[in-house]
Every structure is written in structure tokens, then in C-alpha cells.
Design a protein around this motif. Structure first.
Motif, PDB file in Angstrom:
ATOM      1  N   ALA A  96     -10.336 -12.888  -9.304  1.00  0.00           N
ATOM      2  CA  ALA A  96     -11.693 -12.352  -9.300  1.00  0.00           C
ATOM      3  C   ALA A  96     -11.687 -10.869  -8.929  1.00  0.00           C
ATOM      4  N   ALA A  97     -10.813 -10.481  -7.981  1.00  0.00           N
ATOM      5  CA  ALA A  97     -10.711  -9.070  -7.592  1.00  0.00           C
ATOM      6  C   ALA A  97     -10.173  -8.231  -8.740  1.00  0.00           C
ATOM      7  N   GLU A  98      -9.202  -8.779  -9.488  1.00  0.00           N
ATOM      8  CA  GLU A  98      -8.657  -8.049 -10.643  1.00  0.00           C
ATOM      9  C   GLU A  98      -9.741  -7.769 -11.668  1.00  0.00           C
ATOM     10  N   ALA A  99     -10.539  -8.787 -11.960  1.00  0.00           N
ATOM     11  CA  ALA A  99     -11.627  -8.590 -12.928  1.00  0.00           C
ATOM     12  C   ALA A  99     -12.648  -7.598 -12.404  1.00  0.00           C
TER      13      ALA A  99
ATOM     14  N   ALA B 119     -16.725  10.042 -14.450  1.00  0.00           N
ATOM     15  CA  ALA B 119     -15.835   9.098 -13.783  1.00  0.00           C
ATOM     16  C   ALA B 119     -15.543   7.871 -14.645  1.00  0.00           C
ATOM     17  N   LEU B 120     -16.257   7.712 -15.730  1.00  0.00           N
ATOM     18  CA  LEU B 120     -16.064   6.536 -16.569  1.00  0.00           C
ATOM     19  C   LEU B 120     -14.663   6.526 -17.175  1.00  0.00           C
ATOM     20  N   GLY B 121     -14.139   5.305 -17.337  1.00  0.00           N
ATOM     21  CA  GLY B 121     -12.819   5.154 -17.931  1.00  0.00           C
ATOM     22  C   GLY B 121     -11.697   5.044 -16.928  1.00  0.00           C
ATOM     23  N   VAL B 122     -11.986   5.327 -15.664  1.00  0.00           N
ATOM     24  CA  VAL B 122     -10.984   5.259 -14.604  1.00  0.00           C
ATOM     25  C   VAL B 122     -11.451   4.228 -13.579  1.00  0.00           C
ATOM     26  N   PRO B 123     -10.618   3.266 -13.201  1.00  0.00           N
ATOM     27  CA  PRO B 123     -11.064   2.286 -12.201  1.00  0.00           C
ATOM     28  C   PRO B 123     -11.266   2.944 -10.843  1.00  0.00           C
ATOM     29  N   ASP B 124     -12.148   2.362 -10.054  1.00  0.00           N
ATOM     30  CA  ASP B 124     -12.394   2.892  -8.714  1.00  0.00           C
ATOM     31  C   ASP B 124     -11.157   2.715  -7.851  1.00  0.00           C
ATOM     32  N   ALA B 125     -10.732   3.808  -7.207  1.00  0.00           N
ATOM     33  CA  ALA B 125      -9.496   3.770  -6.421  1.00  0.00           C
ATOM     34  C   ALA B 125      -9.615   2.815  -5.239  1.00  0.00           C
ATOM     35  N   GLY B 126     -10.795   2.744  -4.601  1.00  0.00           N
ATOM     36  CA  GLY B 126     -10.970   1.839  -3.478  1.00  0.00           C
ATOM     37  C   GLY B 126     -10.855   0.384  -3.885  1.00  0.00           C
ATOM     38  N   ALA B 127     -11.400   0.059  -5.056  1.00  0.00           N
ATOM     39  CA  ALA B 127     -11.282  -1.314  -5.557  1.00  0.00           C
ATOM     40  C   ALA B 127      -9.834  -1.651  -5.876  1.00  0.00           C
ATOM     41  N   VAL B 128      -9.114  -0.703  -6.465  1.00  0.00           N
ATOM     42  CA  VAL B 128      -7.700  -0.928  -6.778  1.00  0.00           C
ATOM     43  C   VAL B 128      -6.892  -1.090  -5.495  1.00  0.00           C
ATOM     44  N   ALA B 129      -7.196  -0.293  -4.457  1.00  0.00           N
ATOM     45  CA  ALA B 129      -6.483  -0.434  -3.182  1.00  0.00           C
ATOM     46  C   ALA B 129      -6.689  -1.819  -2.590  1.00  0.00           C
TER      47      ALA B 129
ATOM     48  N   LEU C  56      -7.261  -4.490  -4.236  1.00  0.00           N
ATOM     49  CA  LEU C  56      -6.472  -5.401  -5.066  1.00  0.00           C
ATOM     50  C   LEU C  56      -4.987  -5.357  -4.690  1.00  0.00           C
ATOM     51  N   VAL C  57      -4.493  -4.189  -4.321  1.00  0.00           N
ATOM     52  CA  VAL C  57      -3.081  -4.043  -3.946  1.00  0.00           C
ATOM     53  C   VAL C  57      -2.745  -4.941  -2.757  1.00  0.00           C
ATOM     54  N   TRP C  58      -3.543  -4.863  -1.680  1.00  0.00           N
ATOM     55  CA  TRP C  58      -3.189  -5.673  -0.514  1.00  0.00           C
ATOM     56  C   TRP C  58      -3.524  -7.151  -0.708  1.00  0.00           C
ATOM     57  N   MET C  59      -4.531  -7.439  -1.539  1.00  0.00           N
ATOM     58  CA  MET C  59      -4.822  -8.847  -1.815  1.00  0.00           C
ATOM     59  C   MET C  59      -3.668  -9.513  -2.567  1.00  0.00           C
ATOM     60  N   ARG C  60      -3.116  -8.809  -3.555  1.00  0.00           N
ATOM     61  CA  ARG C  60      -1.969  -9.361  -4.282  1.00  0.00           C
ATOM     62  C   ARG C  60      -0.783  -9.598  -3.345  1.00  0.00           C
ATOM     63  N   ALA C  61      -0.606  -8.650  -2.416  1.00  0.00           N
ATOM     64  CA  ALA C  61       0.522  -8.790  -1.484  1.00  0.00           C
ATOM     65  C   ALA C  61       0.346  -9.970  -0.552  1.00  0.00           C
ATOM     66  N   LEU C  62      -0.894 -10.390  -0.308  1.00  0.00           N
ATOM     67  CA  LEU C  62      -1.165 -11.527   0.565  1.00  0.00           C
ATOM     68  C   LEU C  62      -1.131 -12.854  -0.169  1.00  0.00           C
ATOM     69  N   SER C  63      -0.854 -12.829  -1.457  1.00  0.00           N
ATOM     70  CA  SER C  63      -0.858 -14.081  -2.234  1.00  0.00           C
ATOM     71  C   SER C  63       0.003 -15.137  -1.549  1.00  0.00           C
TER      72      SER C  63
ATOM     73  N   LEU D 106       0.830  -1.209   0.000  1.00  0.00           N
ATOM     74  CA  LEU D 106       0.000   0.000   0.000  1.00  0.00           C
ATOM     75  C   LEU D 106       0.864   1.259   0.000  1.00  0.00           C
ATOM     76  N   GLU D 107       1.940   1.243   0.763  1.00  0.00           N
ATOM     77  CA  GLU D 107       2.844   2.400   0.751  1.00  0.00           C
ATOM     78  C   GLU D 107       3.470   2.586  -0.622  1.00  0.00           C
ATOM     79  N   GLY D 108       3.810   1.493  -1.256  1.00  0.00           N
ATOM     80  CA  GLY D 108       4.423   1.593  -2.567  1.00  0.00           C
ATOM     81  C   GLY D 108       3.485   2.113  -3.641  1.00  0.00           C
ATOM     82  N   GLN D 109       2.197   1.962  -3.433  1.00  0.00           N
ATOM     83  CA  GLN D 109       1.206   2.410  -4.418  1.00  0.00           C
ATOM     84  C   GLN D 109       0.522   3.718  -4.013  1.00  0.00           C
ATOM     85  N   GLU D 110       1.097   4.423  -3.037  1.00  0.00           N
ATOM     86  CA  GLU D 110       0.445   5.658  -2.565  1.00  0.00           C
ATOM     87  C   GLU D 110       0.200   6.645  -3.704  1.00  0.00           C
ATOM     88  N   ALA D 111       1.205   6.897  -4.513  1.00  0.00           N
ATOM     89  CA  ALA D 111       1.064   7.890  -5.584  1.00  0.00           C
ATOM     90  C   ALA D 111      -0.001   7.475  -6.593  1.00  0.00           C
ATOM     91  N   GLU D 112      -0.028   6.196  -6.960  1.00  0.00           N
ATOM     92  CA  GLU D 112      -1.008   5.731  -7.940  1.00  0.00           C
ATOM     93  C   GLU D 112      -2.433   5.812  -7.378  1.00  0.00           C
TER      94      GLU D 112
END
Length: 561
Positions: free
Chosen positions: A513-516, A538-548, A550-557, A374-380
Motif C-alpha cells: 500500500a505504501a508503494e502504491a 514538481a509533477l513527475g517526481v515522487p515525493d521524497a518523504g513518501a519514498v523515505a 517506503l525505504v524503512w518500511m521495506r527494511a522492516l518487512s 536509509l543510509e544506503g538510499q541517502e543519495a537517491e
């Protein structure tokens, strides 16, 4: 240039008309741009009239200080331009009686000439009139002699001193002397973060780079005495107060009143930070701050920046500052505590820490990995949230990550303890909506985990966490929130576990499933939160909360195991 105006040539008159429409205790002269107190007594019953003014663009000065115990009238010129002699004379005639008038004038050539000639004409007509010139800008101490310095925001405190003296029934000579003494005990200095735009000019008066400031500016959109690099607020306070106190010869034991003045484009948040720094600076040098105010008192249109003013006070001057006074822009009081009052926060009774279980090292490693991601993706995350939100998600997740890293080893003793401690940490660290959502989810999940959970226990805890978020916020699938990533992830995780997959493989299914789900939010019209106000933008941009999520879910793989 974008301004909420009609005609640049009529901005002053239309502004004054709006001000008197809003303030029933004020009136506007028909033929001149002069605001005066409504319902003044007959001339022979009037106390000394205190009159000020100058170019427009300094609002709420000067009309904002017209009222009992302050100004009797305010004369407005065009933006940053002295009013005419005739306008000033009309103000004197309308507001003063036989006891005379005092004109409080900022030290600019146009103001001195026009107010000065008007005073001569009024005196010749039988209205005794005196002038007090305010020259409080200490930034010019090495440039011009003291009598030629500019008058800036400290003038407002002179208004109050003179108005209170007049309201007490003092004769003109005494009112003038009280004002002159106050002006002599006054020093001010300002800093601009950028320029302002005069409506008739249509472009800024000067240009600053993103990392530059102007120190020692005036109040007419002009440049300061020197240009410098942008600095933290406390360092700017040090520069301003250092110059003011040196000029006034102030040291330990000095009694002062402090005015923190916004220049028009500075939010209250920043003025409060400056006030905090100024009070700490003065108290740190053993000076006594008897009164303090912060706000927009004398501005330069929409200029971002501030000025600081100090007035040396004694009991008599304090009494005039404290005397009753009522005007639209004057906030009575100014009393402050002798020191910042901090009281302990009530704390919940700490629960005993259980002994660390066999999963503690794995839990700690997995959770710290999520925090680092999450810290690494702060800017994004900030970038995404700025496009369809308020832009605070990145820093919120970073604050949450810092809180996670600060947890003691005992916080990871068992799965339920770990999730409960995570929820408490995120609740305290993250503001906005993310903190409550994650805290509720984690606390709910913790209640469904035994000390040694099996795969179905993890699946049920994840499902409960996702359900808690939906129940708390009222969101559902398709509303373009974090649930659009988490809900399908929880379902995929449960299916994989029920199908006999090992936890790492089942979690990988959840991540896919979270990525999709997060990607699908690009095409969703937001229905909840601030993004809902944007609609199709807002169309065309993914929801920031959903992306966040996904960030921690990937890290827990690969975890939990």
C-alpha cells in the motif's frame, strides 16, 4: 552572464545613485562619481578630510565607509578601473578645507598615478594633501619588493585608523603618520574558489576546474599567484595565516586585529567557518586577537572566496579602531571573547532503563536494518528532494540513521521503550520538518504499546503514529507528503490484522500500500512545504518523504514479530 543591471556603461553611476538614495547621511557630486558626507561644516571648520576610492566592483568599499569617524569622501571609477584625476580632485575640493586631505590609496599603478596627480593639483590650489599607499598583499612577497605589492582588503582598517585620527582633530601630518604606521603593520592574503564577471566583459576573467582554487589573488578578477587543489577551510586558513604571520614576523604574544573578508560570492555561513578557523589558529600559537570582524568589506564583484587580514595593534591603535565611527558598511565593535564560550546543555532527567524483554533482539535487528536502508538510499533521497524541495532529506535521514546506530542496547528493551528512544534520537539528530514528524509519530506510538504487544496493538500504534503526523503538520491525503505512503499503509495493516493475517503477511500488505501511495505522488500537485512553491513543476517526481517512508518500511518487512 546574468546581472541585475540596465546599461553596462552606467552601472557605476546608477549604483552610486542607489547608495545615496538609501543613505541620507551621504551625498553625490553632480558631475563626478564621488560620494561624500552630507552636511559637512564650512571648509574652515572641517577636520582633515580622509578620502579613498578606486574602481567600482569592490562594494561596499569605498562608498560604504563614508561617514563620521571614517571617510569624508569616496571616489569611484569604472569597474576595476582607477577614477580620473578630475574626479579625485573634485572629491578633494568638495570634502576638504584648509586643514587638508589625506588620500588612502591601494597600491595599483592607475590609482597611484591619478590620486597622486590630484594631490599635487590640490596642494597647488592651497589644499595641503598627502597620500598613504596600502600594499598589504603578502602573497607577492616572493614576487615583487614590498613597496610594489597590491593593496587589498586590509585597506578598510587603514580607513578606520585615519578617519578616527582625523575626527580627533589631529593635524594632517599626524593623521598621515597614523595611517602609514597602520599600513606598515598590516598583512593580507586571499583565496578564490572561482572567477568573477565584469559587466562590460560579459565573461569570467579566468576558468577554474571544480576542484581547483586560486591562492593569493588580487581584487580585480585577476588570477592568483598559484593554482592549487580545493582544500578544507581550516587548511586554507593555515596557508593564508602562515604566510601573513611569517611576513609580519609575528609569534606568541603578538597583539592583532583580524579581518575576515568575503570577496562577494561567499555566504556568511562560510565566512563564519573561516573566522572560527582563523581564531583557533592564532590562539593556538599564543597570539592575542584583540578585535575581529567577518563579512563583505572589500569585494571583487561576485567572486566566491575570502581574504584574511592581520593588523598588529597596540593600545593607541586599538583606541583608534574603537573610536566612534558611523558608515553604512562599518560594523562598530569587533570585540570578541578571549576564548570560545561553550556552556553545558540542560539535560532531562534520565529515566531508569527497564530490563530487556523477549522482543529486544528482534527490535534491535529490525530497527538497525531500517537505519542501514536509509543510509544506503541517502543519495537517491537527496536527488529526489533536490528536484522538488530543498535537497536536505538524504543527509537528514543519514543523520537519523547514525543516531539510531548510536543507541545503547538498553534502548531496545521493550517495544514502547524502543519507540520512545527512537523518537528522542531522531528529534535531536534531524533538523527541518522530518525530525519533529518522526519524533512525534514514534512518541505517540510508544504510548499505545504494552511490553508484550499483540498484533492489534501494533496496528493501533501504527495508526496513532500516522494520525500524529497529520495533526502536527496539517497534511492530508493528496497533499503530496509522506502521509500519502503512510496513511494507506496504516489502513492496509489494520485491515490485514483484523482479517487474521500474521504480522509478516500483514506488514507486507502495508508495504504494498505504501508503494502504491508513494508512486501516486508523482501526479500530485504539492500543497504543503517548500515543494508547494513549485506547483506543477514538481509533477513527475515522487515525493521524497513518501519514498523515505517506503525505504524503512521495506527494511522492516517481516518485523515486528
Amino acid at each position: 552572464m546574468k546581472k541585475l543591471i540596465n546599461d553596462p556603461r552606467r552601472v557605476v553611476r546608477e549604483m552610486l545613485e542607489g547608495l545615496v538614495d538609501l543613505n541620507p547621511a551621504q551625498a553625490l557630486l553632480e558631475a563626478e562619481d564621488v560620494i561624500l558626507r552630507a552636511g559637512l561644516p564650512a571648509p574652515e571648520q572641517r577636520p582633515v578630510a580622509v578620502i579613498s576610492g578606486g574602481g567600482a566592483g569592490h562594494e561596499p568599499a569605498h562608498a560604504g565607509y563614508v561617514g563620521p569617524g571614517l571617510l569624508s569622501a569616496a571616489v569611484a571609477g569604472d569597474v576595476f578601473t582607477s577614477p580620473s584625476v578630475d574626479a579625485v580632485l573634485a572629491g578633494i575640493r568638495a570634502a576638504a578645507g584648509p586643514r587638508g586631505a589625506l588620500l588612502v590609496v591601494k597600491n595599483y599603478t592607475g590609482d597611484r598615478l591619478n590620486f597622486g596627480l590630484a594631490a599635487e593639483l590640490a596642494t597647488a590650489e592651497g589644499i595641503p594633501t598627502e597620500i598613504v599607499v596600502v600594499a598589504d598583499d603578502v602573497a607577492l612577497r616572493d614576487t615583487v619588493e614590498k613597496s610594489r605589492r597590491r593593496g587589498i582588503a586590509g585597506t578598510v582598517l587603514v580607513h578606520k585608523i585615519a578617519g578616527a585620527a582625523a575626527a580627533a582633530g589631529r593635524p594632517l601630518a599626524e593623521v598621515a603618520q597614523a595611517a602609514r604606521d597602520a599600513a606598515a603593520a598590516l598583512g593580507s592574503m586571499g583565496v578564490a574558489l572561482d572567477a568573477c564577471t565584469v559587466p562590460a566583459a560579459g565573461e569570467p576573467g579566468f576558468t577554474l576546474a571544480a576542484d581547483e582554487i586560486e591562492l593569493g589573488l588580487g581584487i580585480h578578477g585577476e588570477q592568483g599567484v598559484r593554482r592549487g587543489a580545493l582544500q578544507p577551510a581550516d587548511r586554507l586558513v593555515d596557508a593564508l595565516l602562515g604566510a601573513i604571520t611569517a611576513d609580519l614576523g609575528l609569534g606568541a604574544g603578538a597583539r592583532v586585529a583580524l579581518l575576515v573578508n568575503g570577496l562577494g560570492g561567499t555566504p556568511p555561513m562560510e565566512l563564519a567557518i573561516v573566522a572560527r578557523g582563523a581564531l583557533a589558529w592564532l590562539r593556538g600559537r599564543k597570539m592575542v586577537v584583540e578585535r575581529a570582524w567577518a563579512g563583505n568589506y572589500l569585494t571583487a564583484l561576485e567572486m566566491p572566496g575570502c581574504s584574511l587580514s592581520l593588523m598588529v595593534v597596540d593600545d593607541a591603535r586599538l583606541a583608534l579602531l574603537d573610536a566612534a565611527g558611523e558608515a553604512p558598511a562599518w560594523l562598530a565593535g569587533g570585540r570578541i571573547a578571549a576564548e570560545r564560550r561553550i556552556i553545558p546543555s540542560p539535560a532531562a532527567e534520565a529515566a531508569p532503563t527497564p530490563a530487556a524483554g523477549p522482543l529486544a533482539p528482534v527490535l534491535r535487528a529490525a530497527i538497525l536494518s531500517a537505519a542501514a536502508a536509509l543510509e544506503g538510499q541517502e543519495a537517491e533521497l537527496t536527488r529526489l528532494d533536490s528536484q522538488a524541495g530543498d535537497g536536505d532529506l538524504g543527509i537528514s535521514m543519514a543523520r537519523g540513521a547514525a543516531a539510531i546506530r548510536a543507541l545503547p542496547d538498553g534502548a531496545f528493551a521493550t517495544p514502547s521503550v524502543a519507540l520512545q528512544q527512537l523518537g528522542e534520537a531522531l528529534r535531536r539528530a534531524i533538523g527541518g520538518s522530518s525530525g519533529p514528524f518522526y519524533a512525534t509519530a514514534l512518541l505517540r506510538a510508544a504510548r499505545h504499546l504494552p511490553d508484550s504487544p499483540a498484533a492489534p496493538d501494533w496496528a493501533q500504534a501504527f495508526a496513532q503514529a500516522v494520525a500524529a503526523i497529520g495533526a502536527l503538520g496539517g497534511a492530508k491525503l493528496g497533499d503530496r507528503t509522506m502521509l500519502d505512503a503512510l496513511h494507506p499503509a496504516a489502513e492496509a495493516f489494520s485491515r490485514a490484522v483484523s482479517g487474521g493475517q500474521a504480522l509478516p503477511a500483514a506488514w507486507a500488505e502495508a508495504v504494498r500500500a505504501a508503494e502504491a501511495g508513494a508512486e501516486a505522488t508523482r501526479g500530485m500537485r504539492p500543497r504543503l512545504g517548500r515543494a508547494a512553491y513549485l506547483g506543477e513543476r514538481a509533477l513527475g517526481v515522487p515525493d521524497a518523504g513518501a519514498v523515505a517512508a517506503l525505504v524503512w518500511m521495506r527494511a522492516l518487512s517481516g518485523a515486528p514479530r
